[in-house]
Scaffold this active site. Structure first.
Site, short mmCIF file in Angstrom:
data_model
loop_
_atom_site.label_atom_id
_atom_site.label_comp_id
_atom_site.label_asym_id
_atom_site.label_seq_id
_atom_site.Cartn_x
_atom_site.Cartn_y
_atom_site.Cartn_z
N GLU A 295 35.39 44.90 33.05
CA GLU A 295 35.03 44.46 31.71
C GLU A 295 35.27 45.58 30.69
O GLU A 295 35.56 45.32 29.52
CB GLU A 295 33.55 44.03 31.69
CG GLU A 295 33.27 42.87 30.78
CD GLU A 295 31.89 42.28 30.99
OE1 GLU A 295 31.80 41.24 31.67
OE2 GLU A 295 30.89 42.84 30.51
N HIS A 324 38.80 44.03 59.65
CA HIS A 324 39.19 42.83 60.41
C HIS A 324 39.62 41.71 59.47
O HIS A 324 39.62 40.55 59.86
CB HIS A 324 38.03 42.40 61.30
CG HIS A 324 37.65 43.46 62.28
ND1 HIS A 324 38.16 43.52 63.55
CD2 HIS A 324 36.85 44.54 62.14
CE1 HIS A 324 37.66 44.58 64.17
NE2 HIS A 324 36.87 45.23 63.33
N LYS A 438 32.29 32.41 26.21
CA LYS A 438 30.93 32.04 25.79
C LYS A 438 31.02 31.09 24.60
O LYS A 438 30.36 30.05 24.55
CB LYS A 438 30.14 33.28 25.36
CG LYS A 438 29.61 34.13 26.49
CD LYS A 438 28.66 35.20 25.93
CE LYS A 438 28.20 36.16 27.00
NZ LYS A 438 27.34 37.23 26.52
O1 PA5 Z 1 28.35 44.09 30.14
C1 PA5 Z 1 28.05 43.16 29.43
O2 PA5 Z 1 27.82 43.29 28.22
C2 PA5 Z 1 27.87 41.75 29.97
O3 PA5 Z 1 28.31 41.61 31.26
C3 PA5 Z 1 26.40 41.35 29.92
O4 PA5 Z 1 25.65 42.21 30.72
C4 PA5 Z 1 26.19 39.91 30.37
O5 PA5 Z 1 27.05 39.06 29.65
C5 PA5 Z 1 24.76 39.50 30.14
O6 PA5 Z 1 24.43 39.67 28.80
P1 PA5 Z 1 22.96 39.71 28.27
O7 PA5 Z 1 22.24 40.87 28.87
O8 PA5 Z 1 23.08 39.84 26.79
O9 PA5 Z 1 22.32 38.42 28.66
#
Ligand code: PA5
Length: 470
Positions: A295, A324, A438
């Site tokens: 990410e 394996h 989203k």
């Molecule tokens: O790294 C990130 O920003 C995302 O993966 C969030 O952790 C994830 O989308 C969850 O978001 P939130 O903590 O706002 O619910």
């Protein structure tokens, strides 16, 4: 302090060992200017408060105290602590729990859990998972920790809404409120507003710390402390690694070196990074790392808005299990990956293999040794096989898995990710590609304010039947 340091061995990334498919010292030297600028940027951004996650090992005394007091005041009242969160709000808590506690933690009798509750993490919105969970547990015996930085993530908030309703059907308003603790931003999002209005205990995620860098905030610290994990030691380990990561000499800084080697590897077509722990306790570290690396670095644009389509795909594997399964591909398949072996010097338990079947040569050699030695030998053997095949690999060894070394490891990967972002000249701290999905979800649900997005979605081409086999 004894031997608490992590060992970072990158011999098998280098051409001295794996031949012309490896990295040359000259490749590293050629990046001297880039490395210096990246180091400068790391210092500047930290000073400007743009990398608040780097201060977490130092600035949380009061928060840690609050967490520990809270844990002590409620832990006896609940059978289970249930995290509602996803992505950066779930992967860290799961990885730390698995690393430190027994793999059978939830099955142990309470006294063997030192009186702490069981831990469950509800991250996905799979209706079967949640529904089956309710078959197994009485919600009135659970403490639910709703974790969401944004306070608006549909997955997490849907879990929260279901739980809240169930609790209010079974308990008085006042009682129900004691079953919910929130971890969220101080001002932004719905969750903080709801928490205030409905009187839930709340822990704050510092505004400058993004989801995937938040394990060392109450996001990770509360669930860990609730399972008896020494969170002060975790932060001490992170602080210890922070000192190491301040070094501008990449040969003394494993985080920087990890980023530099990965950067060169990417430029040489190694678009996949396999993380393969040789310890079940570290299995979920690969999941946590996969999110952090993917990410943060998977970006279409660089900082000047040029299209670059950067990134390296993380793949999760487990030693020896995947010997394996996937190792055939790693050794003989394409030169498109680097493999990170995560090893442990000293396991917390020893398992002797009895000295039987001495008359059967293919079994006799195992008799009288330990499984500890077997797994470590297999790790070395895989490293050798990769080396012989000319495949890039590096080995990170923890002296043992404990709170301190885990803090070191998590922090090292976070710095490596930040530094890789600098080398790639991208913003490692946003996630526009996730936002798109989203927003599309909101539009499909007809959420107010998403009309334009809905129009955009409706304008996409119709699917053709001829491309669907029924
Ligand atoms: O790294 C990130 O920003 C995302 O993966 C969030 O952790 C994830 O989308 C969850 O978001 P939130 O903590 O706002 O619910």
């Amino acid at each position: 302090m004894g031997n608490m340091g992590i060992k970072f061995d990158f011999n098998n990334m280098m051409s001295d060992f794996i031949g012309d498919k490896g990295i040359k010292e000259d490749d590293i030297q050629a990046l001297k200017g880039k490395i210096e600028s990246a180091h400068k940027a790391m210092i500047e951004k930290r000073a400007l408060g743009k990398m608040d996650w780097r201060d977490l090992p130092y600035n949380q005394n009061e928060i840690v105290e609050d967490i520990i007091n809270y844990v002590n005041s409620v832990k006896d009242d609940f059978e289970a602590f249930v995290v509602l969160g996803i992505g950066g709000s779930a992967l860290g808590p799961m990885a730390v729990q698995q690393a430190i506690n027994s793999p059978y933690y939830n099955e142990l009798p309470r006294e063997k859990r030192n009186g702490f509750p069981k831990l469950y993490v509800m991250d996905n919105v799979d209706p079967e998972k949640l529904s089956y969970f309710f078959d197994m547990i009485d919600v009135t015996k659970c403490l639910f920790n709703c974790i969401s930085k944004s306070g608006s993530t549909s997955e997490t908030m849907s879990q929260f809404m279901i739980i809240k309703e169930m609790l209010s059907e079974k308990l008085s308003k006042e009682e129900a409120a004691k079953h919910i603790v929130c971890t969220t931003d101080k001002v932004n999002g719905n969750l903080i507003k709801i928490a205030k209005e409905e009187g839930y205990k709340t822990f704050i995620i510092p505004s400058g710390v993004g989801g995937r860098f938040s394990e060392l905030t109450p996001v990770g610290l509360l669930p860990a402390a609730m399972c008896g994990i020494d969170i002060r030691k975790m932060l001490e380990g992170a602080a210890y690694m922070d000192e190491i990561c301040k070094n501008d000499d990449i040969y003394k800084n494993p985080a920087y070196m990890y980023a530099v080697l990965s950067y060169i590897a990417m430029n040489k077509g190694r678009n996949i990074a396999v993380m393969m722990p040789y310890a079940d306790s570290l299995k979920l570290i690969s999941d946590w790392f996969a999110q952090l690396w993917a990410e943060s670095l998977g970006k279409k644009f660089d900082n000047e808005h040029n299209e670059i389509f950067a990134g390296q795909t993380p793949v999760k594997a487990l030693g020896v299990t995947d010997q394996h399964s996937q190792v055939q591909l790693y050794t003989e398949g394409p030169f498109d990956k680097m493999i990170v072996l995560l090893g442990v010097e000293k396991f917390r338990r020893t398992m002797d293999i009895p000295a039987i079947y001495g008359d059967i040569p293919s079994l006799g050699f195992l008799g009288g040794v330990t499984q500890n030695r077997l797994i470590q030998t297999e790790q070395m053997a895989t490293e050798y096989a990769l080396y012989k095949a000319g495949k890039m690999s590096l080995t990170i060894t923890l002296p043992e898995v404990n709170e301190f070394t885990l803090g070191e490891l998590l922090y090292m990967f976070e710095v490596a990710t930040g530094f890789a972002g600098e080398l790639l000249n991208i913003n490692a701290f946003d996630q526009p590609g996730v936002e798109e999905g989203k927003n599309a979800t909101y539009a499909m649900f007809g959420r107010p304010g998403y009309d334009e997005k809905k129009k955009e979605l409706d304008a996409r081409p119709e699917k053709k039947d001829k491309y669907i086999i029924k």
